[in-house]
Design an enzyme around this catalytic site. Sequence first.
Site, PDB file in Angstrom:
ATOM      1  CG  HIS A 206      -5.033  39.146  62.134  1.00 51.04           C
ATOM      2  ND1 HIS A 206      -4.130  39.833  61.419  1.00 51.04           N
ATOM      3  CD2 HIS A 206      -5.916  40.541  62.930  1.00 51.04           C
ATOM      4  CE1 HIS A 206      -3.686  40.006  63.163  1.00 51.04           C
ATOM      5  NE2 HIS A 206      -4.365  40.700  63.688  1.00 51.04           N
ATOM      6  CG  ASP A 207      -6.150  43.820  63.088  1.00 46.22           C
ATOM      7  OD1 ASP A 207      -7.476  43.058  62.918  1.00 46.22           O
ATOM      8  OD2 ASP A 207      -5.404  43.406  63.833  1.00 46.22           O
ATOM      9  CE  LYS A 210      -8.372  46.608  64.110  1.00 52.40           C
ATOM     10  NZ  LYS A 210      -7.576  46.249  64.918  1.00 52.40           N
ATOM     11  CG  HIS A 235     -11.298  45.190  61.936  1.00 54.02           C
ATOM     12  ND1 HIS A 235     -12.086  45.149  63.182  1.00 54.02           N
ATOM     13  CD2 HIS A 235     -10.510  44.124  62.121  1.00 54.02           C
ATOM     14  CE1 HIS A 235     -11.440  44.497  64.122  1.00 54.02           C
ATOM     15  NE2 HIS A 235     -10.490  43.664  63.116  1.00 54.02           N
ATOM     16  CG  HIS A 259      -9.964  38.070  62.760  1.00 55.37           C
ATOM     17  ND1 HIS A 259     -10.597  38.786  61.815  1.00 55.37           N
ATOM     18  CD2 HIS A 259      -9.649  39.238  63.370  1.00 55.37           C
ATOM     19  CE1 HIS A 259     -10.378  40.733  62.047  1.00 55.37           C
ATOM     20  NE2 HIS A 259      -9.508  40.447  63.367  1.00 55.37           N
ATOM     21  CG  HIS A 260     -12.609  40.159  65.985  1.00 55.67           C
ATOM     22  ND1 HIS A 260     -11.980  40.075  67.136  1.00 55.67           N
ATOM     23  CD2 HIS A 260     -11.713  41.263  65.174  1.00 55.67           C
ATOM     24  CE1 HIS A 260     -10.941  41.340  66.744  1.00 55.67           C
ATOM     25  NE2 HIS A 260     -10.994  41.416  66.037  1.00 55.67           N
ATOM     26  CG  ASP A 288      -6.605  39.057  66.865  1.00 52.59           C
ATOM     27  OD1 ASP A 288      -5.823  40.495  66.964  1.00 52.59           O
ATOM     28  OD2 ASP A 288      -7.367  40.052  66.862  1.00 52.59           O
TER      29      ASP A 288
END
Length: 339
Positions: A206-207, A210, A235, A259-260, A288
């Site tokens: 999920h990250d 980055k 990201h 996801h954010h 998260d």
Amino acid sequence: MASSGSILAVDDTPASLKLLTDILREAGYDVRSARTGQIALKAALSEPPELILLDIRMPDMDGFELCRLLKSRPQLADIPVIFVSALSETEEKVQGFALGAVDFVTKPYQREELLARVRTHIELHRLRSRLEEMVKARSATLIESEKKLRTSMFDSITALAAMVELRDPYTAGHQKRVSEFAVAIAREMGLNEQMIEGIRLAGVVHDVGKIRVPAEILSKPGALSGPEMMIIREHSLNGFEILRSIDFPWPVAQIVLQHHERLNGSGYPYGLAADEMLLEAKIIAVADVAEAMATHRPYRPALGIEAALQEIKEHRGELYDAAVVDIAAALLATGKYLA
């Protein structure tokens, strides 16, 4: 001795280009060099490299324009571009990332840092290509071979996620812990195994976006500036761009993208509302946030499980899905997760 990878280096200054080329060749890379944007574009089109190192300030065609042209060509669009330039302002970095660059090395650079970033992005490019090939192969694989293929796919996804954590040691293990907690939430919600598998994979990467965030921003101990926060917030979109061309049997790229996002539309990158979000993304969002609060970050010590519980409960139904929060809170209360 086999080549470590093929690189196209572009710089209009002969001394800088020779230094860059010598460093890379000594490290085992097959390097072609170009002193103008036009020459570089022709070289890339005739024989696409695995990575392009690109100066910004060049006459006739600067690095930003060349990057735009490279990304506009289908056969070159996926090749990672790293800007190597004396420009160090955050605004220039934002512009470079917006054009599709994956990293930014500021002159004068340290040899080991340059090689580490080159190695990371070539390996990421190869892993991504390998995943695309594996997913295509999946449709032609017999049912009895599917489990083995999924295991191999998960191993490659895990390696992809590890690339991020190499550059961000403060959050090492974050993606794995989020994945495990999200899977536990999904199982308690009674979701089918197909959805759970997608959540497991999306949690692990999920990250991954980055990888395009400068290391100095990822590990900055103090508060981020406005432009730095803009780069960080890219990201999830960067992760989507990395994953979207891979034909997963689950909506992994969309989960990573969302996801954010938050139920009330206050999230990013698109400010989606509750009914526009995937359930899988709502689960990853809660996992998260809980994991991030429970563990250490470069800008603060761990806040602990109680703080994580307070955050998700306080914003239950507002930022986070109520059903997901209720199950996550019950799991955290057992002391078996994120401790």
